[in-house]
Scaffold this motif. Sequence first.
Motif, short mmCIF file in Angstrom:
data_model
loop_
_atom_site.label_atom_id
_atom_site.label_comp_id
_atom_site.label_asym_id
_atom_site.label_seq_id
_atom_site.Cartn_x
_atom_site.Cartn_y
_atom_site.Cartn_z
N ALA A 100 64.53 29.35 40.08
CA ALA A 100 63.85 30.64 40.11
C ALA A 100 64.30 31.51 41.27
O ALA A 100 64.29 32.74 41.18
N ALA A 101 64.71 30.87 42.36
CA ALA A 101 65.20 31.63 43.53
C ALA A 101 66.54 32.28 43.27
O ALA A 101 67.00 33.10 44.07
N GLN A 102 67.18 31.93 42.16
CA GLN A 102 68.41 32.61 41.75
C GLN A 102 68.10 33.79 40.84
O GLN A 102 68.99 34.60 40.55
N VAL A 103 66.87 33.89 40.38
CA VAL A 103 66.46 34.93 39.43
C VAL A 103 65.65 36.02 40.12
O VAL A 103 65.82 37.21 39.83
N LEU A 104 64.77 35.62 41.04
CA LEU A 104 63.90 36.54 41.77
C LEU A 104 64.23 36.48 43.26
O LEU A 104 64.77 35.47 43.74
N PRO A 105 63.86 37.50 44.02
CA PRO A 105 64.09 37.48 45.48
C PRO A 105 63.03 36.62 46.17
O PRO A 105 62.12 37.11 46.84
N ARG A 148 68.75 33.01 50.43
CA ARG A 148 67.90 33.78 51.32
C ARG A 148 66.58 33.04 51.49
O ARG A 148 66.26 32.13 50.73
N GLY A 149 65.82 33.43 52.51
CA GLY A 149 64.52 32.81 52.72
C GLY A 149 64.64 31.37 53.20
O GLY A 149 65.66 30.95 53.74
N GLN A 150 63.57 30.62 52.99
CA GLN A 150 63.47 29.25 53.46
C GLN A 150 63.11 28.33 52.30
O GLN A 150 62.27 28.67 51.47
N ALA A 151 63.76 27.18 52.25
CA ALA A 151 63.44 26.16 51.26
C ALA A 151 63.10 24.85 51.96
O ALA A 151 63.79 24.45 52.90
N TRP A 152 62.03 24.23 51.50
CA TRP A 152 61.64 22.90 51.97
C TRP A 152 61.70 21.94 50.79
O TRP A 152 61.07 22.18 49.76
N LEU A 153 62.46 20.86 50.96
CA LEU A 153 62.61 19.85 49.93
C LEU A 153 62.00 18.55 50.45
O LEU A 153 62.36 18.08 51.54
N PHE A 154 61.09 17.98 49.66
CA PHE A 154 60.40 16.75 50.05
C PHE A 154 60.76 15.66 49.03
O PHE A 154 60.67 15.88 47.82
N HIS A 155 61.15 14.49 49.54
CA HIS A 155 61.66 13.43 48.66
C HIS A 155 60.96 12.10 48.96
O HIS A 155 60.73 11.76 50.13
N GLY A 156 60.69 11.32 47.91
CA GLY A 156 60.31 9.92 48.07
C GLY A 156 61.57 9.09 48.26
O GLY A 156 62.49 9.15 47.43
N GLY A 157 61.62 8.31 49.33
CA GLY A 157 62.84 7.59 49.66
C GLY A 157 63.07 6.33 48.85
O GLY A 157 64.19 5.81 48.83
N VAL A 158 62.05 5.83 48.18
CA VAL A 158 62.20 4.55 47.47
C VAL A 158 63.19 4.67 46.32
O VAL A 158 64.06 3.80 46.14
N ASP A 159 63.07 5.75 45.53
CA ASP A 159 63.94 5.86 44.35
C ASP A 159 64.66 7.20 44.23
O ASP A 159 65.42 7.39 43.28
#
Length: 242
Positions: free
Chosen positions: A110-115, A159-170
């Motif tokens: 969506a960040a490629q479609v909207l600002p 642009r802007g800020q992205a936060w990516l949260f991941h489970g490390g097990v899989d």
Amino acid sequence: MQFERLWDRAPFAVDYLPGKGADLVISFASIGHDPTRPPAPEFVATATGRGTNAHPRPALFISDANRSWANDPGFEAALLESFKAVQARQDLARIATLGLSMGAFSALVAAQVLPVDLVLAFGPQISVAPDLMPHETRWVDWTAHIANWRWPTAPLPSRGQAWLFHGGVDDLPHALRFPQTKGTEQVIFPDLSHSDLVPHLKRRGALSGLVEAAFADDRRRLLRIAASAGGQRRAKLFPIPR
């Protein structure tokens, strides 16, 4: 709290919750729990800030009955037309996207479609395309039906800020394949699986705190909340060799 349907053109449905303020949150659903029904709206309280903020934010909730990981050609139209409908009703200063799993992937697209100013992606896949991730079989029942891979990999915003949260097990095979770029930060929870990540954050009372800290652009607070729930920055867990 009553949803208003702004878009209902298969496979996409877009529901709207009005709110005050100039921040719009767009929440993208994951594949859901019932394959016979379209996914239900997700992150309702988190997206709107209900229970946290005195004045809840307006929010859109986007559901994809085909579970296409934003590859269905109707994705852009559903997103753009629904956004324009909200924009016609009130002034908007910032746009944030939010999602879990497939919804997280869609939030990045969506960040490629909207600002978009802020992306919060929980458990995003770097790809579910079989030729790019041949050992990833968790979602094969859905991805086998995707004929045209318009988004074979998850794009990171420019642009802007992205936060990516991941489970490390899989989810490490996905997490470690995301490029490390300016404006994108990753937090890995080594002891959590993909499916346990968001439920764990909710139980710990950390989910709303992470989102509100991201909205406040308070990186230090966000990382402190994440650490209290067992998360660490990717750069700390997996430093780039010098």
